[in-house]
Design an enzyme around this catalytic site. Structure first.
Site, PDB file in Angstrom:
ATOM      1  N   GLU A   1      -4.340 -10.759  -0.762  1.00 15.20           N
ATOM      2  CA  GLU A   1      -5.690 -10.211  -0.744  1.00 15.20           C
ATOM      3  C   GLU A   1      -6.725 -11.302  -1.053  1.00 15.20           C
ATOM      4  OE1 GLU A   1      -6.152  -5.723  -1.725  1.00 15.20           O
ATOM      5  OE2 GLU A   1      -7.001  -6.778  -3.425  1.00 15.20           O
TER       6      GLU A   1
ATOM      7  N   HIS B   1      21.842 -11.409   2.212  1.00 18.16           N
ATOM      8  CA  HIS B   1      22.686 -10.668   3.161  1.00 18.16           C
ATOM      9  C   HIS B   1      21.846  -9.907   4.180  1.00 18.16           C
ATOM     10  CE1 HIS B   1      26.373 -11.488   0.789  1.00 18.16           C
ATOM     11  NE2 HIS B   1      25.445 -11.677  -0.148  1.00 18.16           N
TER      12      HIS B   1
ATOM     13  N   LYS C   1      -9.977   2.218   5.632  1.00 15.29           N
ATOM     14  CA  LYS C   1     -10.607   3.342   4.917  1.00 15.29           C
ATOM     15  C   LYS C   1     -11.643   4.017   5.801  1.00 15.29           C
ATOM     16  CE  LYS C   1     -10.144   1.266   0.342  1.00 15.29           C
ATOM     17  NZ  LYS C   1     -10.856   0.674  -0.768  1.00 15.29           N
TER      18      LYS C   1
HETATM   19  O1  PA5 Z   1      -7.480  -5.889  -6.002  1.00 13.85           O
HETATM   20  C1  PA5 Z   1      -8.218  -4.977  -5.620  1.00 13.85           C
HETATM   21  O2  PA5 Z   1      -9.434  -5.061  -5.712  1.00 13.85           O
HETATM   22  C2  PA5 Z   1      -7.646  -3.716  -5.034  1.00 13.85           C
HETATM   23  O3  PA5 Z   1      -6.296  -3.790  -4.847  1.00 13.85           O
HETATM   24  C3  PA5 Z   1      -7.934  -2.547  -5.958  1.00 13.85           C
HETATM   25  O4  PA5 Z   1      -7.401  -2.824  -7.222  1.00 13.85           O
HETATM   26  C4  PA5 Z   1      -7.359  -1.248  -5.436  1.00 13.85           C
HETATM   27  O5  PA5 Z   1      -7.876  -0.984  -4.169  1.00 13.85           O
HETATM   28  C5  PA5 Z   1      -7.679  -0.095  -6.357  1.00 13.85           C
HETATM   29  O6  PA5 Z   1      -9.050   0.022  -6.544  1.00 13.85           O
HETATM   30  P1  PA5 Z   1      -9.656   0.902  -7.713  1.00 13.85           P
HETATM   31  O7  PA5 Z   1      -9.215   0.340  -9.007  1.00 13.85           O
HETATM   32  O8  PA5 Z   1     -11.127   0.822  -7.530  1.00 13.85           O
HETATM   33  O9  PA5 Z   1      -9.116   2.311  -7.522  1.00 13.85           O
END
Ligand code: PA5
Length: 447
Positions: free
Chosen positions: A289, A310, A424
Site C-alpha cells: 500500500e 512444496h 469502493k
Molecule cells: O492502511 C490503511 O490506511 C488502510 O488499510 C486502513 O487501515 C483500512 O482501510 C481501514 O481503515 P479504517 O481504519 O479507517 O477503517
C-alpha cells in the site's frame, strides 16, 4: 541485549557491495527528508518517533481498560480491516500458542477477528459460536466509516445487546477511532463505550504501536510494554545518525531498491515458522500500500516454508528471474524437541535421531537459500533471536522505518493510498448507496 540482525551479503553475486554503497547518499537523502518532515505525505509521520513518545500513562490506561473485561471474557472479537487489523493479528499469532483455542488451561481471552472481509457464512458461524461464549468487542476504524468493519460491528453489537442488554453490552465494547470525526466516534460517545484515539498523523498500516495494536494485544495477554521497548530500541538503531553500514533500515531500503533497479521486481518475504504468517500479511500491506504507485514499486509477496516449498518452491527455483527473497529466520525456537531413534528404522530417519526438530528446519532453510541463490534469487536475511514481544517490536518498527525510506527512494508518497478508493466507488455505485446516483448510472451502462 540480543537484537534482530540484517545480512545482505547474499545479494553480492547479483549486485556488488559497491553498487549498494553507491546508493548510500540517495538513501541518506530519503532518510533526511523523512526525519526532517519535508517529503511527500509529511502530515502522516506520527509513527516515526512514536516508540519513544508512547507514555507510561497511555499503556497503563490501556491495561486498566482491558483488565476487568479480561476477567469476564473468554473471547475478544477484534473488528477491523487493513491497517486496523493486521498489526494486532501479526503480533498475536506470532506469540500465541498454536492451539490456543483448544487449550483448557488458557488464561487470556482468545482473539477472534471480524470485519476483515464480507463473508456471510463467516458472520453466521461466528454468531453461532458467540451464542454460547462470554465475549467482548474491540472495534477499530480510524475513519469510522469503512464498510467491512462497520457492517460486522452493526451485527455483533446487536448480538451482544440481545445477549446482555444494552447497558452491559456497552460496557463490553472498546472503540479505537478518531478523536472527533466519523460514525464510530459518534457512536462511542453516545453509547458511552470506553474508547482510545488513533492519532491524526498516523495512517492505518503504520499504526500497530498506537491503540490500534496495543488495545487488542493487551486484551489477549500480550506484554505491550516489551513490544514498545523493542520498537524503541529499533528506533534508536534506525536514526540517520547511525552510519549507513550499521543502520538496518537504511541498508535494507538501499539493498531492495538496488535489486529492484537491476530487474528484481518482486520481493518474497519468507519465513520458516508458521507463527509468522500474519507478520508477512502485515508486511505485504505495509509495503504494497505504501509503494505501489505511479506504475512503480516492488511487489511484496510471501511464502511460509517449508510448507510452500512444496507449492511455490518450483517457481521460485526456476520461474521468471524477477524475484528476490527476504528471509526472516528465528534463531531459537521457544521449545526443544528431539527426534527419537527407532530400532527398525523403517522410515530411515535414524540419521536424525537425537537432533532437534529445529535443526532440521534450519538445514531446510539454509539448503533452500543456497539452492535459490544457485537459481538466480538473491537473498536478504533478517535474523530474529526468538519470537518474543521485544523482538517483534524491533522487527515491526524496522520494517516501518525502511518502508518510509524506500518509498522516498522510489519517488512516491509512501503515506497515502489513493488507489484503494477505486473499488469502493464501484461497490457503492453497485449497491446504490445514496449520493452515488451518477456513479450508479455510469456503472450500470458498463454491465
Ligand atoms: O492502511 C490503511 O490506511 C488502510 O488499510 C486502513 O487501515 C483500512 O482501510 C481501514 O481503515 P479504517 O481504519 O479507517 O477503517
Amino acid at each position: 541485549m540480543e537484537q534482530i540482525k540484517l545480512d545482505i551479503s547474499r545479494v553480492y553475486d547479483f549486485i556488488s557491495e559497491d553498487e549498494i554503497h553507491k546508493l548510500a547518499r540517495e538513501t541518506a537523502e530519503a532518510q533526511r527528508s523523512l526525519y526532517k518532515g519535508d517529503g511527500a505525505g509529511n502530515d502522516f509521520l506520527g509513527w516515526l518517533n512514536l516508540p519513544s513518545t508512547i507514555t507510561d500513562q497511555l499503556i497503563s490506561e490501556i491495561e486498566g481498560a482491558v483488565s476487568d473485561l479480561k476477567e469476564i471474557s473468554d473471547l475478544v472479537v477484534v473488528i477491523g480491516i487493513g491497517g486496523s487489523y493486521l498489526g494486532a493479528r501479526a503480533v498475536n499469532d506470532a506469540l500465541a500458542h498454536n492451539f490456543a483455542g483448544l487449550r483448557k488451561d488458557r488464561r487470556d481471552p482468545l482473539m477472534l477477528f471480524a470485519g476483515h472481509h464480507i463473508g456471510e457464512d463467516y458472520m453466521h458461524e461466528l454468531l453461532q459460536l458467540l451464542d454460547h461464549r462470554s465475549y467482548s468487542i474491540v472495534v477499530i476504524s480510524k475513519s469510522g466509516t469503512t464498510t467491512e468493519p462497520a457492517l460486522a460491528f452493526r451485527i455483533l453489537k446487536e448480538h451482544l445487546e440481545q445477549k446482555l442488554g444494552k447497558a452491559e453490552a456497552s460496557g463490553r465494547i472498546i472503540a479505537v477511532t478518531d478523536s472527533s470525526k466519523g460514525a464510530l466516534r459518534q457512536l462511542a460517545d453516545e453509547k458511552g463505550y470506553r474508547s482510545f484515539v488513533i492519532p491524526d498523523d498516523i495512517g492505518g498500516r503504520f499504526s500497530v504501536l498506537t491503540p490500534v495494536g496495543l488495545v487488542p494485544l493487551a486484551f489477549a495477554g500480550v506484554d505491550i510494554r516489551q513490544l514498545v521497548k523493542g520498537a524503541q530500541a529499533s528506533g534508536q538503531r534506525c536514526t540517520p545518525g547511525v552510519p549507513f553500514e550499521e543502520n538496518p533500515s537504511a541498508l535494507y531500503a538501499a539493498t531492495r531498491n538496488a535489486l529492484y533497479r537491476s530487474g528484481k521486481k518482486i520481493e518474497i518475504l519468507v519465513n520458516y515458522n508458521n507463527k509468522l504468517h500474519y507478520v508477512s500479511e502485515w508486511w505485504k500491506q505495509l509495503f504494497g500500500e505504501s509503494e505501489g504507485k505511479k506504475g512503480r514499486g516492488i511487489y511484496p509477496a510471501s511464502v511460509d516454508n517449508s510448507t510452500d516449498l512444496h507449492s511455490m518452491g518450483q517457481y521460485i527455483q526456476e520461474g521468471e528471474r524477477i524475484l528476490f527473497e527476504t528471509v526472516i529466520s528465528v534463531e531459537q525456537s521457544n521449545h526443544k524437541m528431539q527426534i527419537p531413534g527407532e530400532s527398525d528404522d523403517l522410515d530411515q530417519l535414524n540419521y536424525l535421531a537425537g537432533k532437534h526438530i529445529d535443526h532440521v528446519n534450519k538445514m531446510a532453510e539454509l539448503g533452500t537459500i543456497l539452492a535459490h541463490l544457485d537459481g538466480g534469487v538473491p537473498n536478504i536475511r533478517i535474523s530474529v533471536p526468538r519470537l518474543s514481544e521485544y523482538h517483534l517490536g524491533e522487527l515491526l518498527y524496522f520494517f516501518e522505518n525502511a518502508c518510509g525510506i524506500s518509498g522516498y527512494m522510489l519517488g512516491i508518497n509512501p503515506f497515502d493510498q489513493p488507489g484503494v478508493e477505486a473499488y469502493k466507488k464501484n461497490m457503492f455505485a453497485l449497491l446504490e448507496k445514496p449520493g452515488f446516483e451518477k456513479e450508479t448510472a455510469n456503472i450500470k451502462s458498463r454491465l
